[in-house]
Scaffold this active site. Structure first.
Site: not given
Ligand code: TYM
Length: 332
Positions: A112, A195, A198
């Site tokens: 990032k 992957k 966004k």
């Molecule tokens: P975020 O918002 O980027 O994504 C949310 C969830 O979607 C999953 N994900 C995917 N899974 C499979 N294939 C993909 N292409 C794909 N893109 C996204 C992510 O693995 C995630 O599970 N840091 C986290 C948010 C967060 C969080 C937490 C998660 C903050 N605190 C505590 C679990 C526990 C994030 O940015 O997810």
């Protein structure tokens, strides 16, 4: 009942198929069998400085989509992270127990910050995984359903929990990631090795939950497939076809070998048409319910307040113990 916790960022108007299969669907399934806590990670979202109006809008759209996808406010606790103040407080305490090197190893920061240049990226982007650890440990979660991209953050979370427990006395439960194999990484339709995200190369690679059927179909039909014409799962040589097979398999509940047999000799065209249909069928009802929920903002905010109150009760209890272990004087 074992406890499950997970979060999602409100960084775009709509969730995409990667979030949906990697996380949201698991959340909905697990509310039946687990004590479920889910939240919208707005504290994480401000690491990239969205405008206030954008953030408010996206937080509500995210909540509406989660309810629209089937989260039941009676069975799950869905809340907005910033409404439970303890998250920021625990993050600070954990930061003071994290090594610089340990934080610097997180690959998501490297990815990032590359966009901004490492020295102009915000410090919040650097400490982001520590806030995530605080989110998880606060609720003494047993399982954290996420995609494979979050694995490293879960490992850090376990390390920080163990360190805190040995420095200050047993306080935190050690959580385990829950990452179903077939959806651990849904890839970009135009770049099937990356992957779906966004920040993908082009919007053509991304299927969004709130998109109309027309564009969804078009994107699936134009998805990059591989040389040859056989519909077979082969992650090495046919990453594009394999990604589409996984998507269809999970959304339709049909095992991949059965799909391979169904499309034998039919070629990519017929296959993609069916993939497009299962995606449209999965997303259309969610879009409708989301629109309805967004039409009554006051009711949506009320549901979130109920979630925040339930989450706060758990967070208060954890933080009382944490403050005492660390040596902060009680507030009389
Ligand atoms: P975020 O918002 O980027 O994504 C949310 C969830 O979607 C999953 N994900 C995917 N899974 C499979 N294939 C993909 N292409 C794909 N893109 C996204 C992510 O693995 C995630 O599970 N840091 C986290 C948010 C967060 C969080 C937490 C998660 C903050 N605190 C505590 C679990 C526990 C994030 O940015 O997810």
């Amino acid at each position: 009942r074992p406890r499950v916790l997970s979060g999602i960022q409100p960084t775009a108007e709509s969730f995409h198929l990667g979030n949906f299969l990697g996380a949201v669907r698991q959340w909905v399934d697990m509310q039946e069998t687990h004590d479920a806590f889910y939240f919208i990670a707005d504290l994480h979202a401000i690491t990239v400085n969205p405008s206030a109006a954008d953030l408010r809008r996206r937080t509500r759209v995210s909540a509406a989509q989660l309810f629209g996808a089937g989260l039941d406010p009676e069975r799950s606790t869905l809340f907005v992270q910033s409404q439970v103040r303890e998250h920021s407080e625990l993050a600070w305490i954990l930061m003071c127990n994290t090594g610089m090197g340990e934080a610097a190893r997180m690959t998501q920061f490297k990815d990032k910050s590359a966009k901004y240049g490492e020295s102009s990226a915000g410090v919040g982007l650097f400490t982001y995984p520590i806030l995530q650890a605080a989110d998880i440990l606060m609720y003494q979660a047993d399982f954290v359903p996420v995609g494979a991209d979050q694995k490293q953050h879960l490992e850090l979370t376990r390390d920080l929990a163990q360190r805190f427990n040995s420095r200050y006395g047993q306080t935190f439960n050690l959580p385990a990631p829950f990452i179903p194999k077939e959806v651990e990484k849904i890839t970009d339709l135009q770049d099937p090795l990356a992957k779906m995200s966004k920040s993908s190369s082009s919007p053509q690679g991304l299927l969004e939950v709130l998109e109309e059927p027309g564009p969804l179909r078009k994107k699936v039909m134009r998805a990059v497939t591989d040389t040859g014409s056989e519909v077979v799962a082969d992650p090495e040589n046919k990453p594009g076809v394999t990604n589409l097979l996984r998507i269809q398999s999970v959304l339709s509940g049909t095992p991949i070998p059965e799909l391979e047999a169904r499309y034998a000799g039919l070629g990519y065209g017929a296959f993609k048409k069916d993939v497009a249909e299962v995606v449209v069928e999965a997303f259309a009802p969610i879009r409708e319910r989301t629109e309805k929920l967004l039409a009554d903002e006051a009711e949506l905010d009320r549901l979130l307040a109920v979630g925040a109150a339930r989450a706060s009760a758990v967070a208060r209890e954890t933080m009382e113990a944490v403050r005492d272990r660390v040596g902060f004087l009680p507030k009389l």
